[in-house]
Scaffold this active site. Sequence first.
Site, PDB file in Angstrom:
ATOM      1  N   HIS A   1       0.857  -1.190   0.000  1.00 52.64           N
ATOM      2  CA  HIS A   1       0.000   0.000   0.000  1.00 52.64           C
ATOM      3  C   HIS A   1       0.887   1.232   0.000  1.00 52.64           C
ATOM      4  O   HIS A   1       1.953   1.237   0.623  1.00 52.64           O
ATOM      5  CB  HIS A   1      -0.894   0.013   1.256  1.00 52.64           C
ATOM      6  CG  HIS A   1      -2.063   0.926   1.130  1.00 52.64           C
ATOM      7  ND1 HIS A   1      -1.968   2.282   1.345  1.00 52.64           N
ATOM      8  CD2 HIS A   1      -3.334   0.688   0.772  1.00 52.64           C
ATOM      9  CE1 HIS A   1      -3.150   2.833   1.144  1.00 52.64           C
ATOM     10  NE2 HIS A   1      -3.999   1.893   0.799  1.00 52.64           N
TER      11      HIS A   1
ATOM     12  N   ASP B   1      -7.940  -5.395   0.051  1.00 49.93           N
ATOM     13  CA  ASP B   1      -8.384  -6.225  -1.082  1.00 49.93           C
ATOM     14  C   ASP B   1      -8.023  -7.690  -0.915  1.00 49.93           C
ATOM     15  O   ASP B   1      -8.486  -8.538  -1.665  1.00 49.93           O
ATOM     16  CB  ASP B   1      -7.758  -5.687  -2.378  1.00 49.93           C
ATOM     17  CG  ASP B   1      -8.287  -4.305  -2.668  1.00 49.93           C
ATOM     18  OD1 ASP B   1      -7.475  -3.358  -2.728  1.00 49.93           O
ATOM     19  OD2 ASP B   1      -9.506  -4.161  -2.782  1.00 49.93           O
TER      20      ASP B   1
HETATM   21  C1  SDX Z   1      -6.194   0.127  -2.816  1.00 49.28           C
HETATM   22  O1  SDX Z   1      -4.392   4.682  -1.994  1.00 49.28           O
HETATM   23  C2  SDX Z   1      -5.343   4.021  -1.379  1.00 49.28           C
HETATM   24  O2  SDX Z   1      -5.732   4.380  -0.272  1.00 49.28           O
HETATM   25  C3  SDX Z   1      -5.943   2.825  -2.138  1.00 49.28           C
HETATM   26  C4  SDX Z   1      -6.932   2.001  -1.353  1.00 49.28           C
HETATM   27  C5  SDX Z   1      -8.202   2.771  -1.095  1.00 49.28           C
HETATM   28  O3  SDX Z   1      -8.919   2.405  -0.155  1.00 49.28           O
HETATM   29  O4  SDX Z   1      -8.513   3.689  -1.895  1.00 49.28           O
HETATM   30  O5  SDX Z   1      -6.379   1.587  -0.125  1.00 49.28           O
HETATM   31  C6  SDX Z   1      -7.348   0.758  -2.133  1.00 49.28           C
HETATM   32  O6  SDX Z   1      -5.942   0.465  -3.938  1.00 49.28           O
HETATM   33  C7  SDX Z   1      -5.333  -0.857  -2.052  1.00 49.28           C
HETATM   34  C8  SDX Z   1      -4.096  -1.322  -2.891  1.00 49.28           C
HETATM   35  C9  SDX Z   1      -4.578  -2.437  -3.823  1.00 49.28           C
HETATM   36  N1  SDX Z   1      -3.517  -2.780  -4.805  1.00 49.28           N
HETATM   37  C10 SDX Z   1      -2.917  -3.975  -4.774  1.00 49.28           C
HETATM   38  O7  SDX Z   1      -3.078  -4.828  -3.878  1.00 49.28           O
HETATM   39  C11 SDX Z   1      -2.011  -4.230  -5.967  1.00 49.28           C
HETATM   40  C12 SDX Z   1      -0.670  -4.796  -5.463  1.00 49.28           C
HETATM   41  N2  SDX Z   1       0.013  -3.736  -4.744  1.00 49.28           N
HETATM   42  C13 SDX Z   1       0.999  -2.946  -5.470  1.00 49.28           C
HETATM   43  O8  SDX Z   1       0.698  -2.711  -6.819  1.00 49.28           O
HETATM   44  C14 SDX Z   1       1.514  -1.745  -4.677  1.00 49.28           C
HETATM   45  O9  SDX Z   1       1.789  -2.200  -3.426  1.00 49.28           O
HETATM   46  C15 SDX Z   1       0.645  -0.507  -4.571  1.00 49.28           C
HETATM   47  C16 SDX Z   1       0.259   0.019  -5.909  1.00 49.28           C
HETATM   48  C17 SDX Z   1      -0.565  -0.783  -3.767  1.00 49.28           C
HETATM   49  C18 SDX Z   1       1.498   0.565  -3.841  1.00 49.28           C
HETATM   50  O10 SDX Z   1       2.522   0.889  -4.687  1.00 49.28           O
HETATM   51  P1  SDX Z   1       3.655   1.969  -4.231  1.00 49.28           P
HETATM   52  O11 SDX Z   1       3.369   2.596  -2.943  1.00 49.28           O
HETATM   53  O12 SDX Z   1       3.876   2.866  -5.391  1.00 49.28           O
HETATM   54  O13 SDX Z   1       4.854   1.043  -3.939  1.00 49.28           O
HETATM   55  P2  SDX Z   1       5.860   0.627  -5.026  1.00 49.28           P
HETATM   56  O14 SDX Z   1       5.130   0.159  -6.250  1.00 49.28           O
HETATM   57  O15 SDX Z   1       6.862   1.721  -5.184  1.00 49.28           O
HETATM   58  O16 SDX Z   1       6.523  -0.661  -4.357  1.00 49.28           O
HETATM   59  C19 SDX Z   1       7.547  -0.497  -3.396  1.00 49.28           C
HETATM   60  C20 SDX Z   1       8.387  -1.768  -3.544  1.00 49.28           C
HETATM   61  C21 SDX Z   1       8.775  -2.033  -4.999  1.00 49.28           C
HETATM   62  O17 SDX Z   1       9.990  -2.759  -4.958  1.00 49.28           O
HETATM   63  P3  SDX Z   1      11.365  -1.894  -5.291  1.00 49.28           P
HETATM   64  O18 SDX Z   1      11.166  -1.314  -6.682  1.00 49.28           O
HETATM   65  O19 SDX Z   1      11.441  -0.856  -4.213  1.00 49.28           O
HETATM   66  O20 SDX Z   1      12.446  -2.940  -5.242  1.00 49.28           O
HETATM   67  O21 SDX Z   1       7.599  -2.901  -3.145  1.00 49.28           O
HETATM   68  C22 SDX Z   1       7.404  -3.775  -4.258  1.00 49.28           C
HETATM   69  C23 SDX Z   1       7.710  -2.975  -5.502  1.00 49.28           C
HETATM   70  O22 SDX Z   1       8.196  -3.828  -6.539  1.00 49.28           O
HETATM   71  N3  SDX Z   1       5.990  -4.166  -4.208  1.00 49.28           N
HETATM   72  C24 SDX Z   1       5.551  -5.407  -4.387  1.00 49.28           C
HETATM   73  C25 SDX Z   1       4.152  -5.325  -4.206  1.00 49.28           C
HETATM   74  N4  SDX Z   1       3.824  -4.057  -3.946  1.00 49.28           N
HETATM   75  C26 SDX Z   1       4.960  -3.337  -3.955  1.00 49.28           C
HETATM   76  N5  SDX Z   1       6.182  -6.565  -4.667  1.00 49.28           N
HETATM   77  C27 SDX Z   1       5.393  -7.668  -4.782  1.00 49.28           C
HETATM   78  N6  SDX Z   1       4.047  -7.677  -4.625  1.00 49.28           N
HETATM   79  C28 SDX Z   1       3.396  -6.516  -4.333  1.00 49.28           C
HETATM   80  N7  SDX Z   1       2.082  -6.511  -4.162  1.00 49.28           N
END
Ligand code: SDX
Length: 431
Positions: free
Chosen positions: A309, A366
């Site tokens: 998140h 989720d």
């Molecule tokens: C919702 O914003 C809100 O409040 C949203 C929400 C709401 O109520 O409105 O809470 C609802 O959207 C919840 C989130 C649902 N999405 C998912 O579950 C999809 C999977 N999650 C990721 O796509 C990600 O965690 C996000 C999009 C939710 C957050 O992305 P960020 O904050 O931009 O983090 P990032 O992509 O920069 O990741 C940081 C690191 C990265 O690794 P590095 O590049 O630093 O090496 O963590 C890794 C990412 O690759 N990473 C994951 C991961 N999520 C982040 N690796 C594996 N699996 C994951 N799910």
Amino acid sequence: MTDNKNKSATLSLGGKDYDFPVYEASVGPDVIDISSLYAQTNNFTYDPGFTSTASCESKITYIDGGEGILLYRGYPIGELADNASFLEVCFLLLNGELPNEDQKDKFEHNITYHTMLHDQMVTLFKGFRRDAHPMAIMVGVVGALSAFYHDSTDVTDAHQRLVASHRLIAKMPTIAAMAYKYSIGQPFVQPRNDLGYASNFLHMCFSVPTEEYIVNPVAAEAMDKIFTLHADHEQNASTSTVRLAGSSGANPFACIAAGIACLWGPAHGGANEACLKMLTEIGTVDRIPEFIARAKDKADPFRLMGFGHRVYKNFDPRATIMQATTHAVLDDLNIEDPLLDVAIELERIAREDEYFVSKNLYPNIDFYSGITLRALGFPTSMFTVLFALARTVGWIAQWNEMIEDPKQKIGRPRQIYTGATERPFVNINDR
Ligand code: SDX
């Protein structure tokens, strides 16, 4: 928001110091007002993804990602989920205070008597293929509300904004249920004024003309709680979309349609559908290590849906409540879902794995919601529709707050340009 006279931020740039006022939050990070930065320094700030940017002042929802705190108008999400109905939470988000008995009754009556849809809108559904994703229908039909409810589209009129707010909260369940019925080829079911909000929605989704349908009270209570957990969440992507669309003066129905479109993405509201598809693909506990390895592999675009998140770098308090709701629903409906075993084992492994621990990747709302919704009888294609249904009140509350903000102006971010500098045109024979 108070201009903290004792605190200011100084930027040293090109040998010159520039001071910027600091505004104090009631809780959480203060903000540095850099709105004069460009005029003073001819520089923009640069913050793709807005990881360190406050886009507005708000009094609606507060999140502390480190402590796993979520407050709606100051009330902890767990206390609201356990003690208030979704419509009480809607009143709270819209008005800033929980309703007393009289206010609750009047609000419930208002919402109940706006649940019907203009009958000509039924024709809109006929234009979609039966296999259209329900979110495509939601974007289209909600946007089309502005073509039928002209008397609540003047955003400068507080009464019209109130009517539009009630219409959207009231009609989203009706439209969502119609999208579901259309996708399965069953006749639309009209709302009933003798049913509560969640029960009415379940009735519109699952009753058929050929027999009586009794709403399961456990299912209705779980549905109501799921709506509350999804009601608002500060300045997330879809809420920011609604605010930006609204800043141009677009009508409320168009703004909410824009929010629905943004929520659809798998990185945002589409994650619950994507998460259940992922759990189904994993299938059994013994295949979890294979998917954990894929999630860590930078060369593999696969991510563990339902984990991580932007704000919560600790547990998502909604996920904790969602997990408990999942168990309650499965137990009461006497459903054995092998995917729940996969989900629980996946959470356990991920929470012990260095990669996930180091990146603070915890289950988000989720992660469990999909299992519960499947137990309630919804297909995965409806999961994000339910998220949009619940989030409508949050979008509307934030939209109203933006419109009523005297400092409000059209949102218009800038950029850093790194493209070609000016150059003369080249004729095709010379290219
Ligand atoms: C919702 O914003 C809100 O409040 C949203 C929400 C709401 O109520 O409105 O809470 C609802 O959207 C919840 C989130 C649902 N999405 C998912 O579950 C999809 C999977 N999650 C990721 O796509 C990600 O965690 C996000 C999009 C939710 C957050 O992305 P960020 O904050 O931009 O983090 P990032 O992509 O920069 O990741 C940081 C690191 C990265 O690794 P590095 O590049 O630093 O090496 O963590 C890794 C990412 O690759 N990473 C994951 C991961 N999520 C982040 N690796 C594996 N699996 C994951 N799910």
